[in-house]
Design a protein around this motif. Structure first.
Motif, PDB file in Angstrom:
ATOM      1  N   SER A  52      60.128  45.486  34.986  1.00  0.00           N
ATOM      2  CA  SER A  52      61.049  44.174  35.541  1.00  0.00           C
ATOM      3  C   SER A  52      60.206  43.127  36.523  1.00  0.00           C
ATOM      4  N   SER A  54      62.056  40.748  37.823  1.00  0.00           N
ATOM      5  CA  SER A  54      63.240  40.199  38.534  1.00  0.00           C
ATOM      6  C   SER A  54      63.304  40.487  39.882  1.00  0.00           C
ATOM      7  N   THR A  56      65.783  40.249  41.805  1.00  0.00           N
ATOM      8  CA  THR A  56      67.290  40.893  42.321  1.00  0.00           C
ATOM      9  C   THR A  56      67.020  42.343  41.932  1.00  0.00           C
ATOM     10  N   SER A  79      73.963  43.015  34.452  1.00  0.00           N
ATOM     11  CA  SER A  79      73.378  41.589  34.350  1.00  0.00           C
ATOM     12  C   SER A  79      74.633  40.473  34.499  1.00  0.00           C
ATOM     13  N   THR A  81      75.735  36.334  35.539  1.00  0.00           N
ATOM     14  CA  THR A  81      75.352  34.862  35.636  1.00  0.00           C
ATOM     15  C   THR A  81      75.783  34.462  37.149  1.00  0.00           C
ATOM     16  N   THR A  82      74.866  33.485  37.728  1.00  0.00           N
ATOM     17  CA  THR A  82      75.062  33.243  39.139  1.00  0.00           C
ATOM     18  C   THR A  82      76.247  31.943  39.044  1.00  0.00           C
ATOM     19  N   ARG A  86      72.570  30.754  36.444  1.00  0.00           N
ATOM     20  CA  ARG A  86      71.349  31.132  36.315  1.00  0.00           C
ATOM     21  C   ARG A  86      71.529  32.706  35.873  1.00  0.00           C
ATOM     22  N   GLU A  87      70.877  33.160  34.911  1.00  0.00           N
ATOM     23  CA  GLU A  87      71.217  34.748  34.344  1.00  0.00           C
ATOM     24  C   GLU A  87      70.224  35.521  35.253  1.00  0.00           C
ATOM     25  N   TYR A  88      70.684  36.849  35.671  1.00  0.00           N
ATOM     26  CA  TYR A  88      70.096  37.763  36.354  1.00  0.00           C
ATOM     27  C   TYR A  88      70.425  39.130  35.944  1.00  0.00           C
ATOM     28  N   ASP A  90      70.340  43.300  37.265  1.00  0.00           N
ATOM     29  CA  ASP A  90      70.323  43.959  38.542  1.00  0.00           C
ATOM     30  C   ASP A  90      70.364  45.572  38.224  1.00  0.00           C
TER      31      ASP A  90
END
Length: 94
Positions: A52, A54, A56, A79, A81-82, A86-88, A90
């Motif tokens: 990854s 990412s 986060t 995972s 969305t903020t 924005r997608e993230y 974790d």
């Protein structure tokens, strides 16, 4: 743990996927456009490798490894969305 077709990207895993990290490393990779990115590569207890970039995910994983020190542990990929849309990806400790 840095290159290979068998390496799975964390972002492509289904939410809820769990695995027990057996080792990990951070390394710098260069994209085709010349920019450099820090990659977290994790090998699990069964020898599968996940990676990854990412921020986060990397931050959460680092926090978990600090808490768990030398103990075995399992993480779960999540995972969302903020608020900004924005997608993230974790991870959380199981």
């Amino acid at each position: 743990m840095t290159k290979g077709a068998e390496i799975q990207t964390i972002g492509n895993l289904e939410d809820g996927t769990m695995f027990e990290p057996n080792g990990f490393m951070l390394f710098e990779d260069e994209k085709q456009d010349g920019t450099k990115v820090e990659i977290l590569s994790i090998i699990d207890a069964d020898g599968r490798v996940y990676c990854s970039q990412s921020p986060t995910f990397k931050r959460s994983f680092e926090n978990i490894t600090e808490i768990m020190e030398d103990e075995n542990f399992t993480i779960k990929k999540i995972s969302g969305t903020t608020k900004a849309g924005r997608e993230y990806v974790d991870c959380v400790l199981i």
